[in-house]
Structure formats: structure tokens, C-alpha cells
Design an enzyme around this catalytic site. Structure first.
Site, PDB file in Angstrom:
ATOM      1  N   PRO A  63      47.745 -51.452  56.978  1.00  0.00           N
ATOM      2  CG  PRO A  63      47.276 -50.407  54.951  1.00  0.00           C
ATOM      3  CD  PRO A  63      47.494 -50.128  56.396  1.00  0.00           C
ATOM      4  CB  VAL A  64      50.427 -56.600  56.528  1.00  0.00           C
ATOM      5  CG1 VAL A  64      51.704 -57.409  56.709  1.00  0.00           C
ATOM      6  CG2 VAL A  64      49.589 -56.690  57.793  1.00  0.00           C
ATOM      7  CB  ALA A 100      51.450 -51.274  52.705  1.00  0.00           C
ATOM      8  N   GLY A 101      54.751 -50.423  53.865  1.00  0.00           N
ATOM      9  CA  GLY A 101      55.571 -49.253  54.192  1.00  0.00           C
ATOM     10  C   GLY A 101      54.928 -48.334  55.219  1.00  0.00           C
ATOM     11  CB  SER A 123      51.834 -53.101  59.775  1.00  0.00           C
ATOM     12  OG  SER A 123      52.578 -54.140  59.219  1.00  0.00           O
ATOM     13  CB  ALA A 134      57.648 -50.445  63.811  1.00  0.00           C
ATOM     14  CB  ALA A 135      52.288 -50.119  64.536  1.00  0.00           C
ATOM     15  CG  ASP A 192      59.707 -48.217  59.979  1.00  0.00           C
ATOM     16  OD1 ASP A 192      60.165 -47.229  59.381  1.00  0.00           O
ATOM     17  OD2 ASP A 192      59.102 -49.144  59.415  1.00  0.00           O
TER      18      ASP A 192
HETATM   19  O1  PMV Z   1      59.570 -49.927  54.040  1.00  0.00           O
HETATM   20  P1  PMV Z   1      59.574 -49.049  55.244  1.00  0.00           P
HETATM   21  O2  PMV Z   1      58.570 -47.975  55.217  1.00  0.00           O
HETATM   22  O3  PMV Z   1      59.624 -49.809  56.535  1.00  0.00           O
HETATM   23  O4  PMV Z   1      60.876 -48.170  55.208  1.00  0.00           O
HETATM   24  C1  PMV Z   1      62.140 -48.647  55.088  1.00  0.00           C
HETATM   25  C2  PMV Z   1      63.081 -47.501  55.103  1.00  0.00           C
HETATM   26  C3  PMV Z   1      64.477 -47.865  54.643  1.00  0.00           C
HETATM   27  O5  PMV Z   1      65.240 -46.684  54.760  1.00  0.00           O
HETATM   28  C4  PMV Z   1      64.474 -48.323  53.201  1.00  0.00           C
HETATM   29  C5  PMV Z   1      65.086 -48.954  55.508  1.00  0.00           C
HETATM   30  C6  PMV Z   1      65.392 -48.528  56.932  1.00  0.00           C
HETATM   31  O6  PMV Z   1      65.651 -49.432  57.735  1.00  0.00           O
HETATM   32  O7  PMV Z   1      65.424 -47.331  57.229  1.00  0.00           O
END
Ligand code: PMV
Length: 316
Positions: free
Chosen positions: A101-102, A104-105, A108, A110-111, A152
Site C-alpha cells: 500500500p502506498v 502507509a509506512g 512502498s 523504497a521498495a 527504509d
Molecule cells: O513513514 P515511514 O515508515 O517511511 O517511516 C519514517 C520513519 C521516520 O523515522 C519518521 C523518518 C526516517 O527517515 O527515519
């Protein structure tokens, strides 16, 4: 010239988000239930440099040269070409498909970058080592995040649990006993760059107070590492609860995240926290395998648009 494909998993941050931007350790794990795949098919009849790019999940079907200069797919391809000292790609079709899912943490962006970099470099006959793939994916990540910590691209490239400290060599974790994480998606899209920027402004206004929060989060990541590597993953529950409380203090939680976190705990999860940038996106809960279904049901009732179970497998 044969076709080349490469794939990359999603990821989830277990501990240490935000604090990792300030030099504290964080722990992230790959989520192999979801993935991105890049497929490059040569088109020998086409003229060199004619590259068609298709990403059906986002309705994209275009000529590479027509994409805006900051398009992450274009940037990833140009980085590989520059790295390998090649002028341009031979005529081909690049197809990206993804179940991640885009926004959504789940990593996606980086993948997509990792899968793309691997496929393009293999297509050009020079498979890049992981270290180089991760470094190039980091450059692409900057488009999404501004100043990403690099966690990521690292966890997604190596596809192993990582203990990550910015600017230090990566450390993969040993996992003597597997454990199960349940991911709950609020369905609220929340750009990481916004929460990262807000935390930075708060830190600039009150550096001592925020440094103390970051330090406490870093200690939690250290303790969590020990629990994982000593084969006591059940200890992660309390640490997740503590980490969530600190993320609330950083003001990156939200009513939706808090509701999911509380309902997971109520349904028997050993602990729960938001994961990633916050104010939307995902939360995670540590669950015993026999309570997975119950916790997932409670999360859906509490508003989760999606739940993804993820087993962190044994790894020596
Ligand atoms: O939103 P995500 O899952 O890509 O995570 C970001 C993580 C942070 O620590 C908030 C930012 C980072 O660059 O590490």
C-alpha cells in the site's frame, strides 16, 4: 538481451522512528507478505532510448522521457545509468507492480526504488552489490522524505531485521525465536515529511526536552534488540507500549492510531504502537499466534482498513 525481474519486500519499523533521524538506534523488519516487482523486457525492434514505463497500480503508462524530472522511477533509472557510465537504456518496457500500500509506512517508495535499481542494473549486465543498491535507493528516498534517516532503503535492500543507526554500518539482528506482528492500517494517508518537519520544529523550540524523548526511545530500541537476540520476544510488548507513549509526546500519534493501539491491547495483544511517520498510516501489535484472528477482528471493528500479519522468522 533477456528480460530481467527483481523484487523487494515491504518493511515496518518496530522501534525508534523519529528518534532515528537524530542518531538514535531503530529496529525495522522486512514484510515479505507484500512486495514490489520490476520487470524489464527488451524491445529489440525499438530505437535505443525508447523506454516505455508502466505502473498499472497507479494508472501510469508513459514514455520515460515524458515523466517529470523528479519522478522517482525516472530518478532511479538515471541514477543507475550514471553509476554504470551508460548513456541510455536500450529500447525496453519497464513494468512495476506492487502489493505494498502506498503512503502507509510500509516502505512502498523504497521498495519500488530497490526493485527498479536491481532490475535496471541487471538488465545492463552489471548487478550492483547490496551496499550500492541501498545507497542509490537512499537518493531516490530523498524525493519522498526530504531528509530520510536511511532505515527504509536499508531494511528493504537487505530483507533482514536490522538494527539501524544513521551513518553507521548496518547490523542485522539474529532472531532465535520467531514472533508475530499484526499490522493495522488506519487508512489515513499522512506524509512522513510533514511529521518529520513538525518534530524538527518542536525539537528546535525545546531541544533539551526533545533530546530526552529521543534518548529514551533509543534506550527502548537497545532493550528491544536484547530481547529479540536473547529469544525473549514477548518482552517487546511492554517496550512497544512505552515507545508509543513517547511517540504521543512527540505529537505524532492521532485519534485513529490511538484507537487501534488501544483496541489491540484490549483484544489481548502483548503491546502495540504506531509505526512509521505517524498521524496516520500503520500501527503494529505484538500478538500470540492463537490470538491473531481475535486482535485482527478488533482492529477492523476499531476502524482498520487492512490488517497484515507478519511473522518475523528465525534468523541466525
Ligand atoms: O513513514 P515511514 O515508515 O517511511 O517511516 C519514517 C520513519 C521516520 O523515522 C519518521 C523518518 C526516517 O527517515 O527515519
Amino acid at each position: 538481451m533477456p528480460a530481467f525481474a527483481a523484487s523487494a519486500p515491504g518493511k515496518i519499523i518496530l522501534f525508534g522512528e523519529h528518534a532515528v533521524v537524530y542518531g538514535q538506534p531503530a529496529i525495522a523488519v522486512p514484510v515479505s507478505q507484500v512486495k514490489t516487482r520490476a520487470l524489464i523486457t527488451p524491445n529489440p525492434a525499438g530505437s535505443t532510448g525508447f523506454v516505455r514505463i508502466q505502473a498499472p497500480d497507479i494508472g501510469l503508462d508513459a514514455k520515460l522521457e515524458d515523466l517529470p524530472a523528479d519522478n522517482p522511477l525516472l530518478v532511479a533509472i538515471n541514477l543507475v545509468i550514471a553509476r554504470l557510465g551508460v548513456d541510455r537504456l536500450p529500447a525496453c518496457t519497464v513494468r512495476i507492480s506492487s502489493t505494498i500500500p502506498v503512503a502507509a509506512g510500509l516502505g512502498s517508495g523504497a521498495a519500488v526504488a530497490v526493485a527498479m535499481i536491481r532490475a535496471v542494473s541487471a538488465f545492463l549486465g552489471h548487478r550492483l552489490p547490496d551496499e550500492r543498491v541501498s545507497a542509490l535507493a537512499y537518493e531516490v528516498e530523498k524525493i519522498h522524505h526530504g531528509t530520510p534517516s536511511g532505515i527504509d532503503n536499508t531494511v528493504i535492500t537487505y530483507a533482514l531485521p536490522v538494527f539501524y543507526i544513521r551513518h553507521l554500518p548496518i547490523e542485522t539482528l539474529t532472531v532465535p525465536r520467531e514472533f508475530t506482528i499484526l499490522i493495522g492500517d488506519t487508512g489515513v494517508s499522512s506524509p512522513t515529511s510533514v511529521t518529520v518537519g513538525d518534530v524538527r520544529r518542536s525539537w528546535q523550540a525545546e531541544p533539551d526536552r526533545y533530546d530526552a524523548f529521543f534518548h529514551q526511545i533509543g534506550n527502548i530500541s537497545q532493550t528491544a534488540r536484547l530481547a529479540i537476540e536473547e529469544g525473549q520476544p514477548e518482552k517487546l510488548g511492554l517496550l512497544m507500549d512505552q515507545n508509543h507513549e513517547l511517540l504521543q509526546k512527540l505529537d505524532v500519534s492521532s485519534p485513529e492510531l490511538d484507537r487501534l493501539v488501544e483496541s489491540a491491547r484490549f483484544a489481548g495483544a502483548l503491546g502495540a504502537k504506531l509505526s512509521g511517520g505517524g498521524r496516520g498510516g500503520n500501527m503494529i501489535a505484538l500478538v500470540r499466534p492463537d490470538s491473531l484472528e481475535l486482535v485482527a477482528n478488533h482492529l477492523r471493528i476499531a476502524g482498520a482498513v487492512r490488517t497484515i500479519p507478519s511473522i518475523i522468522h528465525r534468523h541466525r
